[in-house]
Design a protein around this motif. Structure first.
Motif, PDB file in Angstrom:
ATOM      1  N   GLU A  35       0.839  -1.200   0.000  1.00  0.00           N
ATOM      2  CA  GLU A  35       0.000   0.000   0.000  1.00  0.00           C
ATOM      3  C   GLU A  35       0.871   1.245   0.000  1.00  0.00           C
ATOM      4  O   GLU A  35       1.740   1.408   0.854  1.00  0.00           O
ATOM      5  N   ILE A  36       0.654   2.103  -0.986  1.00  0.00           N
ATOM      6  CA  ILE A  36       1.336   3.405  -1.067  1.00  0.00           C
ATOM      7  C   ILE A  36       0.402   4.444  -0.476  1.00  0.00           C
ATOM      8  O   ILE A  36      -0.707   4.648  -0.974  1.00  0.00           O
ATOM      9  N   ASN A  37       0.826   5.072   0.590  1.00  0.00           N
ATOM     10  CA  ASN A  37      -0.024   6.042   1.272  1.00  0.00           C
ATOM     11  C   ASN A  37      -0.163   7.334   0.458  1.00  0.00           C
ATOM     12  O   ASN A  37       0.773   7.742  -0.248  1.00  0.00           O
ATOM     13  N   LYS A  38      -1.303   7.959   0.588  1.00  0.00           N
ATOM     14  CA  LYS A  38      -1.537   9.225  -0.099  1.00  0.00           C
ATOM     15  C   LYS A  38      -0.553  10.274   0.421  1.00  0.00           C
ATOM     16  O   LYS A  38      -0.368  10.426   1.624  1.00  0.00           O
ATOM     17  N   GLY A  39       0.111  10.966  -0.501  1.00  0.00           N
ATOM     18  CA  GLY A  39       1.066  11.999  -0.121  1.00  0.00           C
ATOM     19  C   GLY A  39       2.466  11.484   0.161  1.00  0.00           C
ATOM     20  O   GLY A  39       3.351  12.268   0.522  1.00  0.00           O
ATOM     21  N   ALA A  46      10.278   4.520  -2.394  1.00  0.00           N
ATOM     22  CA  ALA A  46      11.463   3.710  -2.695  1.00  0.00           C
ATOM     23  C   ALA A  46      11.831   2.831  -1.507  1.00  0.00           C
ATOM     24  O   ALA A  46      12.154   1.645  -1.670  1.00  0.00           O
ATOM     25  N   GLN A  47      11.777   3.387  -0.308  1.00  0.00           N
ATOM     26  CA  GLN A  47      12.088   2.632   0.912  1.00  0.00           C
ATOM     27  C   GLN A  47      11.130   1.460   1.082  1.00  0.00           C
ATOM     28  O   GLN A  47      11.551   0.329   1.381  1.00  0.00           O
ATOM     29  N   LYS A  48       9.848   1.710   0.894  1.00  0.00           N
ATOM     30  CA  LYS A  48       8.845   0.663   1.080  1.00  0.00           C
ATOM     31  C   LYS A  48       8.996  -0.439   0.036  1.00  0.00           C
ATOM     32  O   LYS A  48       8.916  -1.633   0.357  1.00  0.00           O
ATOM     33  N   LEU A  49       9.219  -0.061  -1.219  1.00  0.00           N
ATOM     34  CA  LEU A  49       9.406  -1.055  -2.283  1.00  0.00           C
ATOM     35  C   LEU A  49      10.639  -1.916  -2.016  1.00  0.00           C
ATOM     36  O   LEU A  49      10.624  -3.128  -2.243  1.00  0.00           O
ATOM     37  N   TYR A  50      11.698  -1.285  -1.534  1.00  0.00           N
ATOM     38  CA  TYR A  50      12.940  -2.014  -1.252  1.00  0.00           C
ATOM     39  C   TYR A  50      12.752  -2.980  -0.082  1.00  0.00           C
ATOM     40  O   TYR A  50      13.219  -4.120  -0.138  1.00  0.00           O
ATOM     41  N   LYS A  70       8.841  11.567 -13.130  1.00  0.00           N
ATOM     42  CA  LYS A  70       7.731  10.640 -12.889  1.00  0.00           C
ATOM     43  C   LYS A  70       7.358  10.526 -11.411  1.00  0.00           C
ATOM     44  O   LYS A  70       6.377   9.869 -11.066  1.00  0.00           O
ATOM     45  N   ASP A  71       8.154  11.152 -10.554  1.00  0.00           N
ATOM     46  CA  ASP A  71       7.834  11.112  -9.122  1.00  0.00           C
ATOM     47  C   ASP A  71       6.488  11.772  -8.836  1.00  0.00           C
ATOM     48  O   ASP A  71       5.806  11.414  -7.876  1.00  0.00           O
ATOM     49  N   LYS A  72       6.092  12.725  -9.686  1.00  0.00           N
ATOM     50  CA  LYS A  72       4.825  13.423  -9.494  1.00  0.00           C
ATOM     51  C   LYS A  72       3.643  12.643 -10.071  1.00  0.00           C
ATOM     52  O   LYS A  72       2.490  13.016  -9.877  1.00  0.00           O
ATOM     53  N   GLN A  73       3.953  11.560 -10.803  1.00  0.00           N
ATOM     54  CA  GLN A  73       2.891  10.765 -11.426  1.00  0.00           C
ATOM     55  C   GLN A  73       2.576   9.492 -10.640  1.00  0.00           C
ATOM     56  O   GLN A  73       1.623   8.783 -10.957  1.00  0.00           O
ATOM     57  N   LEU A  74       3.365   9.193  -9.608  1.00  0.00           N
ATOM     58  CA  LEU A  74       3.152   7.967  -8.826  1.00  0.00           C
ATOM     59  C   LEU A  74       1.832   8.061  -8.072  1.00  0.00           C
ATOM     60  O   LEU A  74       1.562   9.043  -7.383  1.00  0.00           O
ATOM     61  N   SER A  75       1.006   7.040  -8.204  1.00  0.00           N
ATOM     62  CA  SER A  75      -0.335   7.062  -7.603  1.00  0.00           C
ATOM     63  C   SER A  75      -0.359   6.272  -6.295  1.00  0.00           C
ATOM     64  O   SER A  75       0.291   5.229  -6.173  1.00  0.00           O
ATOM     65  N   TRP A  76      -1.122   6.783  -5.335  1.00  0.00           N
ATOM     66  CA  TRP A  76      -1.279   6.063  -4.076  1.00  0.00           C
ATOM     67  C   TRP A  76      -2.354   4.982  -4.229  1.00  0.00           C
ATOM     68  O   TRP A  76      -3.182   5.015  -5.119  1.00  0.00           O
ATOM     69  N   LYS A  93       3.845   0.556 -13.240  1.00  0.00           N
ATOM     70  CA  LYS A  93       2.693   0.017 -12.522  1.00  0.00           C
ATOM     71  C   LYS A  93       2.155   1.044 -11.519  1.00  0.00           C
ATOM     72  O   LYS A  93       0.943   1.223 -11.374  1.00  0.00           O
ATOM     73  N   LEU A  94       3.078   1.725 -10.850  1.00  0.00           N
ATOM     74  CA  LEU A  94       2.660   2.723  -9.866  1.00  0.00           C
ATOM     75  C   LEU A  94       2.049   3.951 -10.524  1.00  0.00           C
ATOM     76  O   LEU A  94       1.249   4.662  -9.913  1.00  0.00           O
TER      77      LEU A  94
END
Length: 330
Positions: A35-39, A46-50, A70-76, A93-94
């Motif tokens: 789960e990628i948190n909003k914000g 990167a830390q969570k994926l690793y 693309k950091d601004k396009q990553l979706s939560w 994917k993100l």
């Protein structure tokens, strides 16, 4: 000097090749929901994926998404990763958006068979695959840490949200993990010499008997009193469980059913059934661990009220049954 220069070039080439490997080479990922948190920042993602072993290098991920914008396009949201993913695949994917999650509520008191059927009918997977996993003793032992024949009792009743592509294995593991998460705070100190698994067995019987939440501790006390004095439990739900395994589901238990030879038949055996007979809820397990104090050894259902009538002796039990029949004009 030439040798030193050649060695340096080789080292540089080696590290360059390694960095390219980290960037482009697909990584095989076991079924992992993240789960990628909003914000969340690119660095936090990167830390969570690793940590979840989805990428080989958190630094390369961060550098790539920052330099490419693309950091601004990553979706939560929640994402299921399964199979081979390169770092570029993970980023795409993100960016693609949230994984669609399907909701399913598993009621308390379902058996393995009924839980698998519910999952299958709601198109979460194949019934036979679910059933095979749940009845695999090695699989059950690996998931629970107990030497048990199946997962009866461990498929925790709750509302779940599963990704569309989740496998049967992932779903069953989620149900079992939720059981241990939800019951972690309960104190499973042996009651009357009952261990963790035996407590779960008694709770499963109480679950099938109780129709009113407030009666659970009292029903639990009846069965625990019977165990304390070495009496047979004589619990109708254990006979109903036998019938279900035989493919004979019905609402009424007949006298002839009480004579079915089975280790689950608590009218014939003093011992507890070899496994739970359903998956009990948190409150039912708690009721067995903290039963109401009583001198009751018998009870029967008052169907007009949906509750039970309790007695201390068998003669009192029979008299109350006669009184209820007379009251109902029978």
């Amino acid at each position: 000097m030439k040798l030193l220069s050649a060695a340096l070039v080789l080292i540089i080439l080696f590290f360059a090749a390694y960095e390219i490997f980290l960037f482009f080479e697909p990584l095989k990922i076991d079924e992992t929901l993240i789960e990628i948190n909003k914000g969340a920042s690119a660095q936090e993602i990167a830390q969570k994926l690793y940590r979840k072993n989805i990428i080989r290098s958190k630094n390369w991920f961060y550098i790539y998404v920052k330099l490419s914008g693309k950091d601004k396009q990553l979706s939560w949201g929640k994402y299921l990763f399964f199979g081979n993913y390169s770092l570029l695949d993970v980023v795409e994917k993100l960016i693609s958006g949230k994984v669609v999650l399907n909701k399913l509520t598993i009621p308390e008191g379902l058996t393995i068979r009924k839980t698998c059927r519910l999952l299958s009918r709601n198109e979460f997977g194949n019934y036979l695959k679910f059933k095979k996993l749940c009845n695999d003793s090695l699989y059950a032992s690996q998931l629970t840490g107990f030497d048990i024949p199946n997962l009866e009792g461990f498929l925790y009743p709750e509302t779940y949200f599963f990704p569309e592509s989740a496998s049967e294995d992932y779903i069953i593991r989620t149900l079992v993990n939720r059981f241990f998460t939800q019951t972690a705070e309960l104190d499973f100190n042996p009651t009357l010499g009952l261990d963790f698994y035996e407590t779960l067995i008694v709770a499963s019987i109480v679950e099938k008997e109780a129709r009113v939440e407030s009666e659970k501790p009292l029903i639990a006390s009846v069965y625990l009193n019977r165990i304390r004095y070495g009496m047979k439990l004589q619990a109708d739900p254990t006979v109903a469980y036998i019938l279900e395994q035989m493919g004979r589901t019905r609402y009424r238990i007949y006298y002839r059913d009480l004579k079915i030879e089975s280790p689950y038949n608590t009218y014939l055996n003093k011992e507890l059934p070899p496994t739970p007979i359903c998956s009990p809820s948190y409150t039912t397990i708690k009721a067995v661990l903290h039963p109401q104090e009583s001198d009751y050894f018998y009870f029967f259902a008052d169907k007009s009220k949906g509750t039970h009538i309790f007695s201390k002796t068998y003669s009192e039990h029979l008299q109350k049954q006669r009184n209820l029949k007379k009251k109902n004009g029978k």
